[in-house]
Write a protein that holds these residues in place. Sequence first.
Motif, mmCIF file in Angstrom:
data_model
loop_
_atom_site.group_PDB
_atom_site.id
_atom_site.type_symbol
_atom_site.label_atom_id
_atom_site.label_comp_id
_atom_site.label_asym_id
_atom_site.label_seq_id
_atom_site.Cartn_x
_atom_site.Cartn_y
_atom_site.Cartn_z
ATOM 1 N N ILE A 6 0.862 -1.177 0.000
ATOM 2 C CA ILE A 6 0.000 0.000 0.000
ATOM 3 C C ILE A 6 0.901 1.230 0.000
ATOM 4 O O ILE A 6 1.851 1.314 0.775
ATOM 5 N N VAL A 7 0.608 2.155 -0.887
ATOM 6 C CA VAL A 7 1.362 3.403 -0.963
ATOM 7 C C VAL A 7 0.564 4.464 -0.219
ATOM 8 O O VAL A 7 -0.633 4.648 -0.478
ATOM 9 N N SER A 8 1.230 5.141 0.714
ATOM 10 C CA SER A 8 0.576 6.190 1.511
ATOM 11 C C SER A 8 1.357 7.485 1.388
ATOM 12 O O SER A 8 2.566 7.485 1.137
ATOM 13 N N MET A 9 0.650 8.581 1.585
ATOM 14 C CA MET A 9 1.262 9.901 1.585
ATOM 15 C C MET A 9 0.563 10.720 2.665
ATOM 16 O O MET A 9 -0.670 10.774 2.691
ATOM 17 N N ASN A 10 1.332 11.291 3.542
ATOM 18 C CA ASN A 10 0.766 12.075 4.645
ATOM 19 C C ASN A 10 -0.276 11.281 5.435
ATOM 20 O O ASN A 10 -1.321 11.806 5.815
ATOM 21 N N GLY A 11 0.003 9.983 5.625
ATOM 22 C CA GLY A 11 -0.886 9.145 6.414
ATOM 23 C C GLY A 11 -2.139 8.676 5.694
ATOM 24 O O GLY A 11 -2.982 8.017 6.295
ATOM 25 N N ARG A 12 -2.270 8.981 4.410
ATOM 26 C CA ARG A 12 -3.466 8.581 3.646
ATOM 27 C C ARG A 12 -3.070 7.572 2.568
ATOM 28 O O ARG A 12 -2.113 7.793 1.825
ATOM 29 N N ASP A 13 -3.800 6.460 2.498
ATOM 30 C CA ASP A 13 -3.558 5.459 1.464
ATOM 31 C C ASP A 13 -3.958 6.046 0.114
ATOM 32 O O ASP A 13 -5.081 6.535 -0.048
ATOM 33 N N ILE A 14 -3.017 6.004 -0.838
ATOM 34 C CA ILE A 14 -3.279 6.602 -2.149
ATOM 35 C C ILE A 14 -3.077 5.629 -3.307
ATOM 36 O O ILE A 14 -3.420 5.960 -4.440
ATOM 37 N N GLY A 15 -2.500 4.456 -3.044
ATOM 38 C CA GLY A 15 -2.250 3.576 -4.171
ATOM 39 C C GLY A 15 -1.752 2.208 -3.788
ATOM 40 O O GLY A 15 -1.705 1.835 -2.613
ATOM 41 N N LEU A 16 -1.370 1.471 -4.822
ATOM 42 C CA LEU A 16 -0.907 0.092 -4.699
ATOM 43 C C LEU A 16 0.288 -0.111 -5.609
ATOM 44 O O LEU A 16 0.309 0.370 -6.748
ATOM 45 N N LEU A 17 1.270 -0.834 -5.111
ATOM 46 C CA LEU A 17 2.397 -1.287 -5.919
ATOM 47 C C LEU A 17 2.592 -2.765 -5.653
ATOM 48 O O LEU A 17 2.683 -3.192 -4.503
ATOM 49 N N LYS A 18 2.655 -3.549 -6.743
ATOM 50 C CA LYS A 18 3.074 -4.942 -6.669
ATOM 51 C C LYS A 18 4.294 -5.051 -7.568
ATOM 52 O O LYS A 18 4.189 -4.950 -8.783
ATOM 53 N N ALA A 19 5.442 -5.189 -6.953
ATOM 54 C CA ALA A 19 6.696 -5.340 -7.692
ATOM 55 C C ALA A 19 7.547 -6.357 -6.956
ATOM 56 O O ALA A 19 7.520 -6.418 -5.730
ATOM 57 N N TYR A 20 8.301 -7.143 -7.704
ATOM 58 C CA TYR A 20 9.107 -8.173 -7.080
ATOM 59 C C TYR A 20 10.289 -8.527 -7.974
ATOM 60 O O TYR A 20 10.264 -8.332 -9.185
ATOM 61 N N LYS A 21 11.312 -9.074 -7.332
ATOM 62 C CA LYS A 21 12.531 -9.476 -8.019
ATOM 63 C C LYS A 21 12.487 -10.960 -8.319
ATOM 64 O O LYS A 21 12.144 -11.771 -7.463
ATOM 65 N N GLU A 22 12.847 -11.302 -9.542
ATOM 66 C CA GLU A 22 13.035 -12.677 -9.970
ATOM 67 C C GLU A 22 14.521 -12.834 -10.302
ATOM 68 O O GLU A 22 15.254 -11.843 -10.321
ATOM 69 N N PRO A 23 14.983 -14.042 -10.578
ATOM 70 C CA PRO A 23 16.419 -14.214 -10.847
ATOM 71 C C PRO A 23 16.953 -13.370 -12.012
ATOM 72 O O PRO A 23 18.087 -12.915 -11.977
ATOM 73 N N THR A 24 16.139 -13.143 -13.044
ATOM 74 C CA THR A 24 16.640 -12.439 -14.231
ATOM 75 C C THR A 24 16.007 -11.080 -14.482
ATOM 76 O O THR A 24 16.291 -10.438 -15.492
ATOM 77 N N ARG A 25 15.118 -10.639 -13.588
ATOM 78 C CA ARG A 25 14.440 -9.365 -13.823
ATOM 79 C C ARG A 25 13.683 -8.914 -12.588
ATOM 80 O O ARG A 25 13.429 -9.704 -11.679
ATOM 81 N N TRP A 26 13.323 -7.641 -12.583
ATOM 82 C CA TRP A 26 12.326 -7.110 -11.665
ATOM 83 C C TRP A 26 11.034 -7.031 -12.457
ATOM 84 O O TRP A 26 11.057 -6.795 -13.677
ATOM 85 N N ASN A 27 9.912 -7.235 -11.802
ATOM 86 C CA ASN A 27 8.622 -7.173 -12.474
ATOM 87 C C ASN A 27 7.690 -6.249 -11.706
ATOM 88 O O ASN A 27 7.556 -6.370 -10.483
ATOM 89 N N ILE A 28 7.076 -5.335 -12.415
ATOM 90 C CA ILE A 28 6.010 -4.514 -11.842
ATOM 91 C C ILE A 28 4.705 -5.159 -12.287
ATOM 92 O O ILE A 28 4.344 -5.103 -13.462
ATOM 93 N N ALA A 29 4.035 -5.828 -11.352
ATOM 94 C CA ALA A 29 2.808 -6.546 -11.677
ATOM 95 C C ALA A 29 1.597 -5.614 -11.661
ATOM 96 O O ALA A 29 0.655 -5.815 -12.433
ATOM 97 N N GLN A 30 1.596 -4.632 -10.782
ATOM 98 C CA GLN A 30 0.499 -3.663 -10.706
ATOM 99 C C GLN A 30 1.004 -2.376 -10.086
ATOM 100 O O GLN A 30 1.824 -2.398 -9.163
ATOM 101 N N ILE A 31 0.496 -1.291 -10.614
ATOM 102 C CA ILE A 31 0.672 0.004 -9.973
ATOM 103 C C ILE A 31 -0.624 0.766 -10.216
ATOM 104 O O ILE A 31 -1.115 0.816 -11.340
ATOM 105 N N GLN A 32 -1.195 1.259 -9.140
ATOM 106 C CA GLN A 32 -2.440 2.025 -9.235
ATOM 107 C C GLN A 32 -2.361 3.191 -8.265
ATOM 108 O O GLN A 32 -1.940 3.018 -7.116
ATOM 109 N N ILE A 33 -2.762 4.352 -8.754
ATOM 110 C CA ILE A 33 -2.809 5.560 -7.940
ATOM 111 C C ILE A 33 -4.244 6.059 -7.977
ATOM 112 O O ILE A 33 -4.843 6.163 -9.062
ATOM 113 N N ALA A 34 -4.812 6.377 -6.815
ATOM 114 C CA ALA A 34 -6.180 6.889 -6.756
ATOM 115 C C ALA A 34 -6.310 8.091 -7.688
ATOM 116 O O ALA A 34 -5.390 8.922 -7.766
#
Length: 157
Positions: A54-82
């Motif tokens: 959960i991405v927050s700013m000034n104590g307020r939830d504003i978005g979502l990030l799903k990112a993770y490292k695999e052996p050969t790459r980083w993957n951004i599976a989801q990013i959403q901003i209100a």
Amino acid sequence: MPALEFRNATEADMPFLIALRNATMNEHLERVNAARDEAAQLARIQALFEHARIVSMNGRDIGLLKAYKEPTRWNIAQIQIAPEFQRQGLGRAIIEKVLNEASRDQLPTTLRVLTGNPAKRLYETLGFREVGREGVDHLMVCPPRPNPFPASTSASA
């Protein structure tokens, strides 16, 4: 820009995540005639939930990030901003954070974006290039950037 904070998502965040997904994705899913029913939305939220931050700013939830490292790459599976926080450079800042991690690891970063989603332009300005298509998704990759934190080459005394 105020500092962004990241925390692991929990089941208690589900109402926020459902509302966020509906607010940010329904228009794009409708355009490509993809499922937007409650079950489809919930399945997408629960996919890779162990990587959901959960991405927050000034104590307020504003978005979502799903990112993770695999052996050969980083993957951004989801990013959403209100919607009320879009167009303020927050998505760029979040993606830059992932790209910096990937560059430290000297790995490329991949993501998928729905056809017609204007976020594709942002991804391109950050160095992502389309490498293929799969159904309604554009597959994109960003090579690692020159290491922003080179190892010290000085010898100790």
